[in-house]
Design a protein around this motif. Structure first.
Motif, PDB file in Angstrom:
ATOM      1  N   GLY A 275       2.117   8.070  -0.429  1.00  0.00           N
ATOM      2  CA  GLY A 275       2.037   8.982   0.700  1.00  0.00           C
ATOM      3  C   GLY A 275       0.910   8.713   1.674  1.00  0.00           C
ATOM      4  N   THR A 276       0.033   7.754   1.384  1.00  0.00           N
ATOM      5  CA  THR A 276      -1.067   7.451   2.293  1.00  0.00           C
ATOM      6  C   THR A 276      -0.705   6.261   3.174  1.00  0.00           C
ATOM      7  N   GLU A 277      -1.376   6.165   4.314  1.00  0.00           N
ATOM      8  CA  GLU A 277      -1.081   5.067   5.238  1.00  0.00           C
ATOM      9  C   GLU A 277      -1.404   3.714   4.622  1.00  0.00           C
ATOM     10  N   ALA A 278      -2.538   3.629   3.928  1.00  0.00           N
ATOM     11  CA  ALA A 278      -2.923   2.353   3.326  1.00  0.00           C
ATOM     12  C   ALA A 278      -1.876   1.889   2.324  1.00  0.00           C
ATOM     13  N   GLN A 279      -1.338   2.811   1.505  1.00  0.00           N
ATOM     14  CA  GLN A 279      -0.335   2.433   0.524  1.00  0.00           C
ATOM     15  C   GLN A 279       0.990   2.065   1.190  1.00  0.00           C
ATOM     16  N   LYS A 280       1.358   2.786   2.250  1.00  0.00           N
ATOM     17  CA  LYS A 280       2.579   2.444   2.980  1.00  0.00           C
ATOM     18  C   LYS A 280       2.482   1.032   3.539  1.00  0.00           C
ATOM     19  N   ALA A 281       1.298   0.665   3.995  1.00  0.00           N
ATOM     20  CA  ALA A 281       1.110  -0.684   4.525  1.00  0.00           C
ATOM     21  C   ALA A 281       1.243  -1.727   3.425  1.00  0.00           C
TER      22      ALA A 281
ATOM     23  N   ASN B  77     -16.825  -8.815   4.061  1.00  0.00           N
ATOM     24  CA  ASN B  77     -16.383  -8.404   2.723  1.00  0.00           C
ATOM     25  C   ASN B  77     -15.474  -7.178   2.746  1.00  0.00           C
ATOM     26  N   GLY B  78     -15.312  -6.570   3.908  1.00  0.00           N
ATOM     27  CA  GLY B  78     -14.436  -5.403   4.001  1.00  0.00           C
ATOM     28  C   GLY B  78     -13.503  -5.496   5.183  1.00  0.00           C
ATOM     29  N   PRO B  79     -12.658  -6.539   5.254  1.00  0.00           N
ATOM     30  CA  PRO B  79     -11.773  -6.688   6.410  1.00  0.00           C
ATOM     31  C   PRO B  79     -10.719  -5.592   6.459  1.00  0.00           C
ATOM     32  N   LEU B  80     -10.293  -5.260   7.659  1.00  0.00           N
ATOM     33  CA  LEU B  80      -9.211  -4.312   7.860  1.00  0.00           C
ATOM     34  C   LEU B  80      -7.937  -5.101   8.146  1.00  0.00           C
ATOM     35  N   THR B  81      -6.840  -4.643   7.601  1.00  0.00           N
ATOM     36  CA  THR B  81      -5.564  -5.320   7.807  1.00  0.00           C
ATOM     37  C   THR B  81      -4.645  -4.417   8.612  1.00  0.00           C
ATOM     38  N   LEU B  82      -4.226  -4.904   9.769  1.00  0.00           N
ATOM     39  CA  LEU B  82      -3.291  -4.172  10.614  1.00  0.00           C
ATOM     40  C   LEU B  82      -1.901  -4.772  10.409  1.00  0.00           C
ATOM     41  N   VAL B  83      -0.968  -3.940   9.973  1.00  0.00           N
ATOM     42  CA  VAL B  83       0.413  -4.369   9.741  1.00  0.00           C
ATOM     43  C   VAL B  83       1.279  -3.776  10.847  1.00  0.00           C
ATOM     44  N   VAL B  84       1.927  -4.630  11.615  1.00  0.00           N
ATOM     45  CA  VAL B  84       2.777  -4.197  12.728  1.00  0.00           C
ATOM     46  C   VAL B  84       4.211  -4.627  12.431  1.00  0.00           C
ATOM     47  N   SER B  85       5.158  -3.678  12.506  1.00  0.00           N
ATOM     48  CA  SER B  85       6.534  -3.995  12.131  1.00  0.00           C
ATOM     49  C   SER B  85       7.515  -3.268  13.039  1.00  0.00           C
TER      50      SER B  85
ATOM     51  N   ILE C  75      -9.264   2.932  15.353  1.00  0.00           N
ATOM     52  CA  ILE C  75      -8.077   2.070  15.379  1.00  0.00           C
ATOM     53  C   ILE C  75      -6.819   2.885  15.106  1.00  0.00           C
ATOM     54  N   ARG C  76      -6.903   3.815  14.156  1.00  0.00           N
ATOM     55  CA  ARG C  76      -5.732   4.621  13.822  1.00  0.00           C
ATOM     56  C   ARG C  76      -5.344   5.561  14.966  1.00  0.00           C
ATOM     57  N   GLU C  77      -6.303   5.971  15.773  1.00  0.00           N
ATOM     58  CA  GLU C  77      -5.952   6.782  16.939  1.00  0.00           C
ATOM     59  C   GLU C  77      -5.046   5.995  17.885  1.00  0.00           C
ATOM     60  N   ILE C  78      -5.302   4.696  17.973  1.00  0.00           N
ATOM     61  CA  ILE C  78      -4.484   3.844  18.830  1.00  0.00           C
ATOM     62  C   ILE C  78      -3.128   3.573  18.181  1.00  0.00           C
TER      63      ILE C  78
ATOM     64  N   GLU D  76       5.972   0.241  14.481  1.00  0.00           N
ATOM     65  CA  GLU D  76       5.153   0.881  13.445  1.00  0.00           C
ATOM     66  C   GLU D  76       3.903   0.053  13.222  1.00  0.00           C
ATOM     67  N   ALA D  77       2.741   0.700  13.272  1.00  0.00           N
ATOM     68  CA  ALA D  77       1.467   0.007  13.075  1.00  0.00           C
ATOM     69  C   ALA D  77       0.641   0.780  12.048  1.00  0.00           C
ATOM     70  N   LEU D  78       0.254   0.101  10.980  1.00  0.00           N
ATOM     71  CA  LEU D  78      -0.462   0.737   9.873  1.00  0.00           C
ATOM     72  C   LEU D  78      -1.738  -0.038   9.570  1.00  0.00           C
ATOM     73  N   VAL D  79      -2.793   0.697   9.242  1.00  0.00           N
ATOM     74  CA  VAL D  79      -4.083   0.083   8.909  1.00  0.00           C
ATOM     75  C   VAL D  79      -4.321   0.206   7.412  1.00  0.00           C
ATOM     76  N   THR D  80      -4.656  -0.908   6.786  1.00  0.00           N
ATOM     77  CA  THR D  80      -4.970  -0.885   5.362  1.00  0.00           C
ATOM     78  C   THR D  80      -6.175  -1.794   5.113  1.00  0.00           C
ATOM     79  N   GLY D  81      -6.444  -2.081   3.855  1.00  0.00           N
ATOM     80  CA  GLY D  81      -7.651  -2.809   3.480  1.00  0.00           C
ATOM     81  C   GLY D  81      -8.539  -1.915   2.627  1.00  0.00           C
ATOM     82  N   THR D  82      -9.593  -2.489   2.057  1.00  0.00           N
ATOM     83  CA  THR D  82     -10.447  -1.743   1.132  1.00  0.00           C
ATOM     84  C   THR D  82     -11.063  -0.506   1.766  1.00  0.00           C
ATOM     85  N   THR D  83     -11.609  -0.656   2.962  1.00  0.00           N
ATOM     86  CA  THR D  83     -12.257   0.480   3.612  1.00  0.00           C
ATOM     87  C   THR D  83     -11.245   1.552   3.974  1.00  0.00           C
ATOM     88  N   ALA D  84     -10.099   1.131   4.511  1.00  0.00           N
ATOM     89  CA  ALA D  84      -9.052   2.095   4.849  1.00  0.00           C
ATOM     90  C   ALA D  84      -8.552   2.800   3.595  1.00  0.00           C
TER      91      ALA D  84
END
Length: 742
Positions: free
Chosen positions: A49-55, A421-429, A490-493, A504-512
């Motif tokens: 149910g979280t954005e990071a997991q959906k990504a 060490n904490g990159p963010l991953t943007l998944v666009v689909s 980033i998520r606001e955008i 669809e654009a989702l942000v994931t990664g360790t920090t997210a």
């Protein structure tokens, strides 16, 4: 309940060999199932149910060739001071990576840093990514040893070589954590009982119960994809409650023998009275642990259910196997001193001084209001650091400075920037590849201009061209507030359809993921508390037939758990006395800790509440006035609750020596919570509040009293033997007079 457990106790005592054989066969059967099971514990945490997991799920669907399940390791290397990774040094790196590739047949890929551009701007440091076909837990000792040798050969050539990742050999404490707590528990039992037989029974039953539970968890690990912490938590709780539950029944057996009952009747009566308290105490623990499912976090649900299973097994072992074991040594369990007192002349059985528990209760009763205020104020002061609680997920930056993981982390941060060490991953689909490409390109360009962004990589598309990955490197550390603000920005955008063109654009990664974990726990804590406290409140109303006593129990729990979290923040987040606990690195508290601590501590707090207050209510039911009931209850149960709390404290404290940060923090938090709850709340605040409430503590509206079934936890309905009690008893123990009055 008491009558039912009385019959079970008599039956188990009479048929001791079949009962013992049944539990041994069960242990053997589960052990055999474990030996035949395959697979290993998982390490991934999923957040439905979280954005990071959906990504993450979308990546698994759109990039099927990526082996997300396989182990991985990142090799970080650096040239000697003043040199660059060129010429001879580049050749040495190539030889290093060739050695790494040959270290295991399970390696699927080793990237070439000179082709992928994984070299720092000053050309002094680089890294290579190694991926395996197998999971981390399926790698052999040989795989780990050959990888270590390959890294050492690189170091011998003059390179600085470090590594991080799941493929590294786990550095575990093995059974040392359990062994330390178990040894201290054994020492306490021997000193308390003065009998090896009495001390050995709780230890033996705890071992059998934990053996069954951990074997079952191991057998189910592969099928259910259980986390490695699941077994550790079940083992921790299983040992603690297994010893305590058996201790309570054995202690009551000694009291019943001292009151003149024969061995079989004493075992049956101990099972009927103390066993009833064990059942209801265990029920509150199970409710609290099973209630963790309300968070809807699979790893937490699995840990809670596994620990609840361990507690259930401990209860079943206590009320069946303990009476059977008592039949094997009915006299030796009592201790030599007790047998001498009962067999000796009258002058040897003269009453001894009052038990320490009774003397402590008398002290509290002399000035209950002052004691209550001091105790509550002390807990509030200890709880104050909890207001500054920071949650996070552990990474290599939280490892001890001496580990290769931490060294690799620091090398990457120093050469590639703190955000590397904490990159963010943007998944666009998007179903339309053209729209997906336009959205990925546009978002990448927009994010590149944002404050706090160091680098944005070009979009990498899947084979169908409908999904892209854009990597965003912040210029701040993963746990920094600036990085968290960047994720929100980033998520606001990405949540604005006008800016994504409908893709669809989702942000994931360790920090997210960390942010999503914290948000999920924040939203779940109140429903969880309401569920667990509400159900336990109903159970305690049934047990104590009172409204104020369960209410006091719940409020006391809140004080103790907040104080435990305060101590956790002071040590693990602020670093107070960290050297005393072998803590090298401080930082945010693991996100799972608060709600996991709440669940476990609530159950254990109710254990002491049931153990102690049932004897107080028993004395009151049998005719004692409220103040006298308190002193009698403490005379009977003060020592056993103290011993039980010390045992649990030492068992939990033994896990502070574990290498895994979560287990270390959990061991400390639970040990602190047990100490505070048992000795400040249950042994101090409880008698003070009961004294101030007086008769009102045991009042229950008549309409509720009519609705509630009577569980007879005090054993009022047990048949009394006709023969008089033999003279001579253990100090501080007497047989309660029978009464049906409520």
């Amino acid at each position: 309940m008491a009558t039912f457990l009385h019959r079970i106790g008599r039956g188990a005592f009479r048929r001791r060999w079949p009962v013992l054989l049944l539990w041994v066969l069960l242990l053997g059967a589960v052990g055999a199932a474990t030996a035949g099971s395959g697979g290993s514990a998982g390490e991934n945490i999923t957040l439905p149910g979280t954005e990071a997991q959906k990504a993450f799920d979308l990546l698994g669907e759109k990039f099927p060739t990526a082996n997300a399940e396989g182990a991985s390791v990142r090799i970080v290397f650096r040239a000697p001071d003043g040199e660059k990774l060129a010429g001879t040094r580049q050749t040495e790196v190539t030889r290093l990576l060739k050695d790494v590739r040959g270290s295991s047949s399970q390696i699927a890929q080793v990237t070439d840093p000179f082709r992928t551009g994984a070299i720092s701007a000053d050309r002094s440091t680089g890294y290579a990514q190694v991926t395996y076909r197998a999971k981390a837990g399926d790698l052999t000792d040989g795989d780990h040893e050959r990888l270590d040798r390959a890294l050492d050969r690189g170091r011998d050539r003059g390179l600085t070589v470090e590594a991080s990742g799941s493929a590294l050999a786990p550095v575990g404490a093995g059974m040392s954590s359990e062994a330390v707590g178990f040894a201290l528990a054994a020492l306490i039992l021997v000193v308390t009982f003065g009998s090896l037989a009495a001390a050995g029974m709780p230890l033996l039953t705890a071992l059998i119960g934990v053996g069954i539970t951990t074997s079952a968890i191991t057998a189910l690990t592969a099928a259910l994809d259980l986390n490695s912490s699941t077994s550790a938590l079940a083992s921790m709780l299983g040992i603690a409650v297994g010893i305590d539950y058996a201790l309570f029944i054995v202690s009551r057996y000694r009291s019943e023998r001292a009151d003149g009952h024969d061995a079989r009747e004493a075992a049956a009566r101990a099972n009927g009275t103390a066993g009833s308290a064990v059942v209801f105490a265990g029920l509150t623990v199970v409710v609290a642990l099973a209630g963790l499912a309300v968070v809807d976090l699979p790893v937490l649900t699995a840990m809670g259910l596994a620990a609840a299973g361990a507690v259930t097994i401990a209860v079943l072992v206590a009320v069946t196997l303990v009476p059977a074991l008592l039949a094997f040594a009915p006299e030796r369990v009592r201790g030599r001193a007790a047998r001498k007192r009962q067999a000796g002349p009258a002058q040897e059985t003269a009453p001894a001084g009052k038990p320490l528990g009774e003397r402590w209760a008398a002290f509290v009763l002399r000035r209950p209001l002052k004691v209550l205020l001091v105790a509550v104020l002390g807990l509030v002061v200890v709880a104050l650091p909890a207001t500054r609680l920071e949650l996070g997920l552990p990474d290599d930056g939280s490892q001890p400075a001496s580990t290769t993981q931490r060294k690799a982390y620091d090398m990457l941060a120093g050469s590639f920037g703190p955000g590397f060490n904490g990159p963010l991953t943007l998944v666009v689909s998007d179903d339309d590849p053209a729209r997906a490409k336009a959205a990925a390109t546009g978002l990448g360009d927009r994010i590149k201009e944002m404050k706090g962004v160091a680098t944005v990589t070009p979009a990498a598309f899947n084979q169908d061209g409908d999904t892209a990955i854009v990597t965003v490197i912040p210029d701040s550390a993963p746990a920094g507030d600036a990085t968290k603000e960047l994720v929100h920005d980033i998520r606001e955008i990405t949540h604005d359809p006008a800016r994504t063109g409908g893709a669809e654009a989702l942000v994931t990664g360790t920090t997210a993921l960390n942010i999503d974990v914290s948000a999920k726990f924040t939203s779940a804590i109140l429903p969880y508390l309401a569920l667990v406290v509400g159900l336990a409140f109903l159970i305690l109303i049934l047990v104590f037939r009172s409204l104020l006593v369960p209410l006091k129990a719940a409020l006391g729990f809140l004080l103790s758990v907040l104080a435990a979290l305060g101590a956790l923040v002071a040590v693990f987040q602020w670093g107070w006395l960290k050297g005393l606990f072998g803590l090298e690195v401080t930082g945010p508290v693991m996100s799972l800790m608060p709600i996991l601590t709440v669940g476990i501590v609530f159950g254990l707090a109710m254990d002491y509440q049931v153990f102690l207050v049932t004897r107080i209510r028993e004395a009151h039911v049998h005719g004692a006035d409220p103040r006298r009931a308190i002193t009698e209850g403490f005379a009977h149960s003060g020592r056993v609750v103290t011993v039980a709390a010390l045992i649990m404290t030492f068992v939990f404290a033994g896990f502070i020596g574990a290498d895994e940060a979560m287990i270390k923090a959990l061991g400390f938090g639970l040990a602190a919570a047990v100490l505070l709850d048992a000795f400040v709340v249950r042994m101090t605040i409880v008698p003070a509040v009961l004294a101030l409430l007086g008769e009102r503590a045991w009042q229950l509206p008549r309409w509720i009293d009519r609705i509630l079934p009577r569980v007879d936890i005090e054993g009022e309905n047990l048949a009394r033997p006709a023969g008089p009690a033999r003279p001579g008893s253990e100090a501080g123990v007497r047989a309660p007079a029978h009464s049906g009055h409520h």
